[in-house]
Design a protein around this motif. Structure first.
Motif, PDB file in Angstrom:
ATOM      1  N   UNK A  60      -7.845   0.865   6.968  1.00  0.00           N
ATOM      2  CA  UNK A  60      -7.134   0.910   5.076  1.00  0.00           C
ATOM      3  C   UNK A  60      -6.082   1.027   5.673  1.00  0.00           C
ATOM      4  N   UNK A  61      -5.693  -0.712   4.981  1.00  0.00           N
ATOM      5  CA  UNK A  61      -3.704  -1.542   4.556  1.00  0.00           C
ATOM      6  C   UNK A  61      -3.478   0.055   3.706  1.00  0.00           C
ATOM      7  N   UNK A  62      -2.182  -0.240   4.856  1.00  0.00           N
ATOM      8  CA  UNK A  62      -1.226   1.007   3.641  1.00  0.00           C
ATOM      9  C   UNK A  62       0.870   0.056   4.162  1.00  0.00           C
ATOM     10  N   UNK A  63       1.233   0.241   2.777  1.00  0.00           N
ATOM     11  CA  UNK A  63       2.687  -0.151   3.154  1.00  0.00           C
ATOM     12  C   UNK A  63       2.680  -1.679   3.097  1.00  0.00           C
ATOM     13  N   UNK A  64       3.382  -2.491   2.691  1.00  0.00           N
ATOM     14  CA  UNK A  64       4.055  -3.289   3.153  1.00  0.00           C
ATOM     15  C   UNK A  64       3.090  -4.515   3.367  1.00  0.00           C
ATOM     16  N   UNK A  65       2.423  -5.093   2.368  1.00  0.00           N
ATOM     17  CA  UNK A  65       1.612  -6.301   3.844  1.00  0.00           C
ATOM     18  C   UNK A  65       1.364  -7.025   4.422  1.00  0.00           C
ATOM     19  N   UNK A  92      12.160  -3.211  -0.288  1.00  0.00           N
ATOM     20  CA  UNK A  92      11.829  -2.450   0.364  1.00  0.00           C
ATOM     21  C   UNK A  92      12.748  -1.759   1.523  1.00  0.00           C
ATOM     22  N   UNK A  93      13.617  -1.079   0.102  1.00  0.00           N
ATOM     23  CA  UNK A  93      14.995  -0.355   0.406  1.00  0.00           C
ATOM     24  C   UNK A  93      15.793  -1.068   0.195  1.00  0.00           C
TER      25      UNK A  93
END
Length: 749
Positions: free
Chosen positions: A142-147, A429-430
């Motif tokens: 499952x793709x999570x976070x930044x692409x 991205x902070x």
């Protein structure tokens, strides 16, 4: 196999090492090798992993040994478990774990590491790739976070490592990696040139697609990788890409030559070299023009200016110098695919950057980060036949990205603005949480010896409400104010100016970020000064509004007299009429870092209504020169400084410059619509009139100059009519489609 050739020599793109690498690593696929892919893989290895130096010579011997020791450490501490490959890098570890695997693979292929051709090391890399693939980057994950990690960062590192270890990756391991990459980087990501598949991202995606093709001898994907580069090259008039005036935009609204642009040029330089001689060569060479049109204007003494580095300014100290080295490395590699004339010119340019970068010398820094670049740069520096190109002089105004760069002997200045198409700043991205006002007319400048001024912890310690040149409401803003990813465009459309290539008048209709502030700001760039005007400064935030004359990171002595100020070793400031200049000397701390600052500003009070200012910045000026300029009221005459028009006359230079925010007149100049006008009277009885439409909105414009003119000597393609005699009348048409460009007409007085 542990043996390796004693000397691997690849001089500026030659393939001397390809044979040795190919002997170590033949065709990875288990099936009968496709000869075109055998050659392509060897080419990839030769371009990205070969050594253009003698590995037994210093400093390369030490650097390669250091890589070997690092790889051995990674091999010895690898402890595969469900939650990690190394205990100190818990999954998903999108950056560190793939980077370690690639470092190990490079130690396996590079000579002189002590692990060259080590089968056990290669097997460890294969095991690590498969372990990471099964638990993080699997086809059913499952793709999570930044692409970006899933489509570029992780597959690029894993595929590169896989190709470097060649046949040590088993057929099963190869198939697992192939299926995972195909899940997250399907061919459809290159189907349309939109979203996250543009400009630098598109080049990265094409690189991943090419690596995936090399993994499994896939002709279709290799052809797609090369063909999908096509949209990167044409000039654009909106969105991501290169513009006619040299601008480069990424993330729709952010000038980005100094980050994404460097990535793009690096990727293209590699792909040009790798695909040359293959069935899929890159034929379109329009990006070659961008080296000097888009990138070089923002390099000063070896570093890339922060006004085109987006959110990356907040990442690390001296990041501007690191990007300068990366850009230089990309240019030297791309030069191998350029003509001999272009190659010579680029090498001289890079040599000049390296010679002048005394703040963080380029060659020793390259030794620590990129041995191949170090070798190429050392060869250029040692070659007396290659001159070190001097810092150029002149002005570059890029209206489409709201940026300007002005160079004179001994100093350089750069201007960062925002408009309805260019964001105040980028947060994401902070990163760069407080870059709010970098687009509010920030005026960077460097005198000789100040190449580290904005490099050495400036962004970590400087007051974000007091950036030099800006006019700001002191209303406190939350971190990330205005929205993420550059979604911070103000409504102002008049942003840009006019330049004849030597002098310029630039202007910004400023709308504050998340405030009621409105102001009209003008900068006139000259030989030894920048004239700064502000007018119509209005706000209703209930807090003071300030114009920051400067904010220098220094402990230098400051002299303040009525009408002028001087900062020793930096430059001078002249304030005609003697407005009250506020000053502050303070140390500012961020974490464990403390830096000293001298701040000079003008206080317009709370909720000003139509406030203004006039001052001169004199970079590198001595105290005596500053005092003399302040004592000469006739040097400059302010023709207008209102919300309708701002303009000056400098008799000694024969210069008249006016930014028309509205139609009207200012001194001898008149305009029928908002525009910028720069007039230069020359000693030979001629004059130039330069006109621009920064709003890009005019179908027609008439400019008048109350000065007797005999005739027009040189017109312009948009000049529809000209009247001479007691006064000059110039009528232009079709300016709306010319992207804010400057148009110059030469007349006989």
């Amino acid at each position: 196999m542990r043996g390796h050739p004693r000397r691997v020599l690849l001089r500026f793109g030659a393939l001397g090492a390809a044979g040795a690498l190919g002997a170590l690593f033949p065709a990875p696929p288990a099936h009968a090798p496709d000869t075109s892919f055998v050659a392509l893989r060897r080419r990839w290895l030769a371009v990205t992993a070969a050594t253009p130096f003698d590995p037994a010579a210093e400093p390369y011997r030490t650097g390669l040994a250091r890589l070997g020791a690092q790889a051995a450490g990674y091999r010895d501490t690898m402890a595969p478990a469900d939650g990690w490959l190394w205990p100190d890098q818990a999954f998903p570890s999108f950056v560190a774990t793939p980077a370690r695997l690639r470092a190990m693979a490079r130690a396996h292929v590079l000579p002189g590491t002590g692990l060259t051709g080590d089968a056990a090391l290669a097997t460890a890399v294969a095991t690590g790739i498969d372990h990471y693939r099964a638990r993080v980057y699997s086809a059913d994950a499952e793709q999570v976070g930044n692409w970006w990690h899933w489509r570029i960062g992780v597959p690029r590192a894993l595929l590169d490592a896989a190709l470097l270890i060649g046949p040590h990756l088993t057929a099963r391991q190869r198939a697992g990696l192939r299926d995972a990459v195909d899940r997250f980087v399907p061919e459809s990501v290159l189907g349309s040139y939109t979203g996250t598949s543009t400009a630098a991202n598109r080049v990265d995606l094409c690189t991943v697609m090419l690596l995936r093709a090399m993994l499994d001898d896939d002709h279709g994907r290799a052809a797609l990788a090369a063909a999908a580069l096509a949209p990167v090259f044409p000039l654009v008039s909106a969105g991501d890409g290169f513009y006619r005036d040299g601008s480069f935009i990424q993330h729709t609204t952010i000038p980005y030559q100094g980050a994404y642009g460097v990535t793009l040029l690096t990727g293209l330089a590699t792909l040009f070299a790798v695909l040359r001689g293959s069935p899929w060569p890159v034929a379109d060479q329009r990006v070659f023009d961008a080296v000097e049109r888009s990138f070089a204007p923002f390099v000063h003494d070896g570093f890339v200016m922060d006004l085109v580095r987006g959110r990356s300014i907040a990442r690390q100290a001296f990041g501007d110098h690191r990007r300068g080295r990366e850009l230089a490395a990309a240019i030297l590699q791309l030069a191998e695919s350029a003509s001999a004339t272009t190659r010579s010119r680029w090498r001289a340019m890079v040599k000049g950057w390296a010679v002048r970068d005394t703040a963080q010398p380029m060659l020793p820094a390259a030794e620590r980060s990129d041995l191949a670049f170090h070798a190429r740069l050392a060869a250029i520096l040692d070659d007396e036949a290659i001159p070190a190109a001097a810092e150029p002089t002149g002005h570059r105004l890029m209206t489409m990205s709201a940026r300007a760069v002005h160079r004179r002997p001994g100093w350089c200045a750069a201007l960062s603005m925002a408009s309805h198409r260019v964001g105040h700043y980028e947060y994401g991205n902070g990163e760069n949480l407080r870059g709010w006002h970098t687009g509010s007319g920030m005026l960077y400048w460097w005198a000789e010896g100040h190449g580290d001024h904005y490099s050495d912890a400036f962004w970590a310690t400087a007051d974000p409400y007091r950036l030099p040149g800006t006019t700001v409401s002191t209303l406190r803003l939350p971190d990330g104010a205005g929205g993420s990813w550059g979604d911070t465009c103000p409504p102002g459309r008049w942003v840009g100016g006019a330049t004849d290539g030597e002098y310029a008048t630039a202007g910004q209709h400023l709308n504050g970020l998340e405030s009621t502030l409105e102001a009209f700001k003008t900068w006139v760039f000259l030989d030894d000064a920048v004239i700064c005007l502000g007018a119509g400064i209005t706000a209703g935030d209930g807090v003071p509004v300030e114009t920051i004359v400067d904010n220098r990171r220094t402990t230098a002595p400051l002299t303040v007299e009525r009408g002028w100020a001087h900062l020793a070793g930096h430059g001078g400031y002249v304030l005609p009429g003697g407005p009250a200049l506020r000053t502050l000397r303070a140390a500012r701390t961020a974490g464990t870092v403390t830096r000293d600052y001298v701040t000079l500003w003008l206080d317009h009070g709370a909720d000003p209504q139509g406030a203004g200012y006039v001052y001169l910045l004199m970079p590198g000026a001595t105290r005596a020169a500053t005092r003399a300029r302040a004592a000469d009221p006739g040097w400059m005459r302010v023709l207008a400084n209102t919300a309708g028009r701002q303009g000056v006359r400098v008799p000694a230079l024969g210069l008249t410059a006016v930014n028309f925010w509205q139609e009207g007149t200012a001194g001898p100049l008149g305009a029928s619509a908002p525009c910028a006008v720069l007039v230069r009277e020359r000693g030979d009885g001629t004059a130039t009139v330069t006109v621009a439409d920064p709003r890009r909105a005019l179908d027609g414009l008439t400019v008048t100059w109350d000065r007797p003119v005999r005739r027009v000597l040189r017109g312009h393609r948009l000049l529809a009519d000209a009247g001479t005699g007691a006064r000059l009348t110039l009528t232009f048409g079709g300016m709306a489609d010319d992207e804010g460009a400057s148009h110059t007409v030469t007349v006989r007085l």
